[in-house]
Every structure is written in C-alpha cells, then in structure tokens.
Motif scaffolding. Structure first.
Motif, PDB file in Angstrom:
ATOM      1  N   THR A 322       0.837  -1.198   0.000  1.00  2.43           N
ATOM      2  CA  THR A 322       0.000   0.000   0.000  1.00  2.43           C
ATOM      3  C   THR A 322       0.869   1.244   0.000  1.00  2.43           C
ATOM      4  O   THR A 322       2.030   1.212   0.417  1.00  2.43           O
ATOM      5  CB  THR A 322      -0.934   0.033   1.227  1.00  2.43           C
ATOM      6  N   LYS A 323       0.304   2.334  -0.475  1.00  2.00           N
ATOM      7  CA  LYS A 323       1.037   3.579  -0.596  1.00  2.00           C
ATOM      8  C   LYS A 323       0.984   4.382   0.705  1.00  2.00           C
ATOM      9  O   LYS A 323      -0.047   4.427   1.381  1.00  2.00           O
ATOM     10  CB  LYS A 323       0.446   4.432  -1.731  1.00  2.00           C
ATOM     11  N   GLY A 324       2.093   5.032   0.999  1.00  2.00           N
ATOM     12  CA  GLY A 324       2.125   6.005   2.076  1.00  2.00           C
ATOM     13  C   GLY A 324       2.081   7.400   1.487  1.00  2.00           C
ATOM     14  O   GLY A 324       2.031   7.575   0.269  1.00  2.00           O
ATOM     15  N   GLN A 325       2.088   8.408   2.350  1.00  2.06           N
ATOM     16  CA  GLN A 325       2.104   9.773   1.821  1.00  2.06           C
ATOM     17  C   GLN A 325       3.511  10.129   1.366  1.00  2.06           C
ATOM     18  O   GLN A 325       4.482   9.438   1.685  1.00  2.06           O
ATOM     19  CB  GLN A 325       1.606  10.762   2.865  1.00  2.06           C
ATOM     20  N   ALA A 326       3.628  11.181   0.591  1.00  2.00           N
ATOM     21  CA  ALA A 326       4.920  11.591   0.052  1.00  2.00           C
ATOM     22  C   ALA A 326       5.884  11.906   1.186  1.00  2.00           C
ATOM     23  O   ALA A 326       5.502  12.545   2.175  1.00  2.00           O
ATOM     24  CB  ALA A 326       4.747  12.814  -0.841  1.00  2.00           C
ATOM     25  N   PRO A 327       7.151  11.476   1.086  1.00  2.00           N
ATOM     26  CA  PRO A 327       8.115  11.748   2.156  1.00  2.00           C
ATOM     27  C   PRO A 327       8.204  13.222   2.533  1.00  2.00           C
ATOM     28  O   PRO A 327       8.356  13.543   3.720  1.00  2.00           O
ATOM     29  CB  PRO A 327       9.433  11.241   1.563  1.00  2.00           C
ATOM     30  N   GLN A 328       8.071  14.118   1.555  1.00  2.00           N
ATOM     31  CA  GLN A 328       8.177  15.540   1.878  1.00  2.00           C
ATOM     32  C   GLN A 328       7.090  15.974   2.858  1.00  2.00           C
ATOM     33  O   GLN A 328       7.322  16.852   3.698  1.00  2.00           O
ATOM     34  CB  GLN A 328       8.089  16.377   0.599  1.00  2.00           C
ATOM     35  N   GLN A 329       5.917  15.349   2.776  1.00  2.00           N
ATOM     36  CA  GLN A 329       4.858  15.660   3.736  1.00  2.00           C
ATOM     37  C   GLN A 329       5.266  15.270   5.156  1.00  2.00           C
ATOM     38  O   GLN A 329       4.943  15.981   6.120  1.00  2.00           O
ATOM     39  CB  GLN A 329       3.561  14.941   3.356  1.00  2.00           C
ATOM     40  N   ASP A 330       5.976  14.160   5.275  1.00  2.00           N
ATOM     41  CA  ASP A 330       6.462  13.752   6.596  1.00  2.00           C
ATOM     42  C   ASP A 330       7.525  14.720   7.107  1.00  2.00           C
ATOM     43  O   ASP A 330       7.511  15.114   8.277  1.00  2.00           O
ATOM     44  CB  ASP A 330       7.035  12.343   6.537  1.00  2.00           C
ATOM     45  N   TYR A 331       8.454  15.095   6.225  1.00  2.00           N
ATOM     46  CA  TYR A 331       9.485  16.041   6.651  1.00  2.00           C
ATOM     47  C   TYR A 331       8.858  17.358   7.106  1.00  2.00           C
ATOM     48  O   TYR A 331       9.261  17.937   8.124  1.00  2.00           O
ATOM     49  CB  TYR A 331      10.475  16.326   5.511  1.00  2.00           C
ATOM     50  N   ASP A 332       7.886  17.831   6.330  1.00  2.00           N
ATOM     51  CA  ASP A 332       7.222  19.097   6.684  1.00  2.00           C
ATOM     52  C   ASP A 332       6.485  18.968   8.014  1.00  2.00           C
ATOM     53  O   ASP A 332       6.520  19.886   8.848  1.00  2.00           O
ATOM     54  CB  ASP A 332       6.234  19.508   5.584  1.00  2.00           C
TER      55      ASP A 332
END
Length: 346
Positions: A322-332
């Motif tokens: 399954t897909k997770g959210q974009a890594p940049q969203q986690d960094y932000d």
C-alpha cells in the motif's frame, strides 16, 4: 469494530456516561519516577473521552520527551519478496486466502535491494527494513540476506531490520552473524484474539521467534494492528506482552482494510481512537521506540501530527503493498511540529 465499545460485563462506562476524571499528569509523573501503570489504568486510557484527548497527549508527551527529546526516527520498508505466502493472516493482502491484486515475486536480486537501500539513505531513514512474505525464510532467502546485509551496511551504514517470518534458533544466530541489528515479528494482537485472525500458526509461535531473536543478541521489533475487531482488553494485553518481552521497538498499525482480504470493509477507527491507543502504548512502554505505522494516513488523517506527541518514529515512503504519503509531507510535518529527524549513522 470501534474502540468505543464497553468492556465485558460493563466494567467500563461508555464515553457518553459521566466518569471520574483520570489524573493524566499524576500518572505520567508516576511513570517518570520509575513506576508503572496497571492494566486497569491502561484500559481507562483507551476509554478517555474525546474532550480529554489533548490533556492525555500532553501527559504522554512528558514521558516521550524524557526518553527521546523531540527527535523522530525514520524507517524505510522494502518488500523484498511479495505475495506467495502460505499463511492465512486475515489482514494481509499477501496471504494464501487473499484475492487482492498484489505483485507476486520471489526475493529480489542484489541490485534492486541496493537501489532501495540508497533511497532509504537519501530519505533520511536510520533503519532499512528488509521484508519477505513467507511463513519463514528458506535457505535461498537466508543466503540472499546474509550476502546483502554486509554490503548495505558497508556502503550506507544503515541499521538493518529483517522481517522474515518465523525463525529457528540457527537462523536467528545466522542473522546476527551477518550484521542484522534487529528483527521485526509483530504479535499483531492479543493471545486471546489471535486465532480469530490467523489459523496457520499460533501466538506462541510468534513469541518463540521473538525469544530466539533476543537470545541471538539482536533487538526485538514487534507491535501490532488495531481495528481488526478486537476488544479494548486485547489492545491492552498486547501492550503489556510487548513490555514483558522487552521489545525495543514497537510499530503500531491501524488496519488498512484491503479488498480481497477477510477484513475488507473494516474501517471503524476514528483519529481519536488511534491517538488514545498510541498514548496508552507510551504509558505502558515509556522508554521503548513507538512507531506510527501502516494506516496512519487513512485513520489519523489531519491529526497525524498529534501522534508525534507520544510516538517518536515513522515509516517514510510506501508500505509493503500500500502507498504512504509523500516523504516531503512527513518532513514538513516533523519540522512544523518543532521536532527533528534522528540522523542515520552515515
């Protein structure tokens, strides 16, 4: 299933009934002083009203901050072998009883595993999780892991977590010898509820594998999934079993009910349910790494940042099928919360 159900014999009042307030800060102070919460207290935390959620998270943050400061550790998952599993775990899209259209392939070649390690390193992950779908690794798969782990550690200096299914004593020793730092093998739920979600192996089989990992000198990584129809008591039981085993790292998943699995359509968790569960795990396991894992994007939704008040770890990128959210969203999200990523050893 919802987490708002009452305990058996109406031991706990529902959230709509008036309850005596729980002194969250006093409970946190006890834990910070080396004390423990009881099973009844842990059960009460899961039954906290939505109005009391922020005070609960604030108290849990005090415990998290003492042991982990404001750091967040990132993990990267690599599905090194997909599908083809002979087990019947009801939540899993890769099981023999699943009709979900997932990729099916044997263990990947060296180049693909190394490419994924490069992505893990570039993503800021400290740990690379090498996962195969299987009851347990066969000899070919063991040799592939033994060959690739030293190369990954030499080139990228990532910590390695192997998730290979049930392990024998000899296999655990071999994994330690080739450089595996920790092994993931989730309990998934309580011993009492386990037969309702899997019949091809037992809860005791999973516990035995964790003990072999511990005896071989590796760290144990083990957690579970909530939202599978279990009772509140099952969630508490799992949290205490992990504590008693001495598990170092606890990934807490929220069921992503995949079409084609026996648990398809189960989607009754609220963001508040998920946050209460994370907080309870922090109170019960104060100094253990607590990871917000699969299903967080679906169930926590806009409240994901609040999970970091009690958890100190995330998977970055996609999960197994399954897909997770974009890594940049986690960094932000981490930056906006005033937290910082624990850097890898590179």
């Amino acid at each position: 299933m919802t987490l708002n159900v009452q305990a058996e014999n109406d031991v706990l009042p529902s959230k709509t009934e008036k309850q005596e307030p729980i002194a969250f800060d006093q409970l946190a102070s006890r834990v910070l002083s080396g004390g423990e919460v009881t099973r009844d207290e842990a059960l009460s935390l899961l039954s906290t009203s939505d109005d009391d959620l922020l005070p609960l998270l604030h108290a849990g943050f005090r415990i998290r901050q003492q042991h982990f400061g404001k750091t967040v550790q990132l993990y990267f998952l690599m599905n090194a072998k997909s599908g083809l599993c002979p087990e019947d775990c009801h939540y899993c899209s890769q099981s023999k009883i699943s009709t979900a259209p997932v990729p099916k392939y044997n263990i990947l070649k060296r180049d693909k595993l190394m490419d994924a390690a490069k992505v893990a390193s570039e993503s800021g992950a400290k740990t690379y999780c090498l996962v195969i779908s299987a009851r347990g690794p066969n000899e070919r798969e063991m040799k592939a892991v033994e060959e690739i782990v030293p190369e990954i550690k030499s080139k990228y200096n990532l910590d390695i977590c192997a998730c290979l299914g049930l392990l024998s004593e000899e296999q655990a020793v071999r994994l330690k010898a080739c450089g595996v730092d920790r092994v993931n093998h989730n309990l998934n739920t309580s011993e009492e509820y386990y037969a309702d979600i899997c019949t091809t192996h037992t809860y005791a089989d999973r516990v035995d594998t964790l003990k072999r990992v511990r005896d071989a000198g590796m760290e144990m990584c083990s957690g579970g999934i909530i939202g599978m129809g279990e009772r509140l008591e099952d969630i508490v039981s799992m949290a205490f079993d992990l504590k008693e085993l001495g598990v170092k790292s606890i990934p807490l998943n929220f069921l992503n009910s995949i079409d084609g699995t026996p648990l398809e359509g189960n989607a009754d968790l609220s963001p508040q349910d998920c946050l209460r569960a994370l907080a309870m795990f922090r109170f019960v396991n104060p100094d253990r790494e607590l990871r917000i894992s699969g299903g967080r994007e679906i169930h926590l939704r806009s409240l994901q940042p609040l999970g970091l008040y009690v958890a100190n770890s995330l998977f970055v990128g996609d999960y197994l099928t399954t897909k997770g959210q974009a890594p940049q969203q986690d960094y932000d999200m981490i930056r906006d919360m005033g937290f910082e990523v624990t850097q890898s050893n590179c």
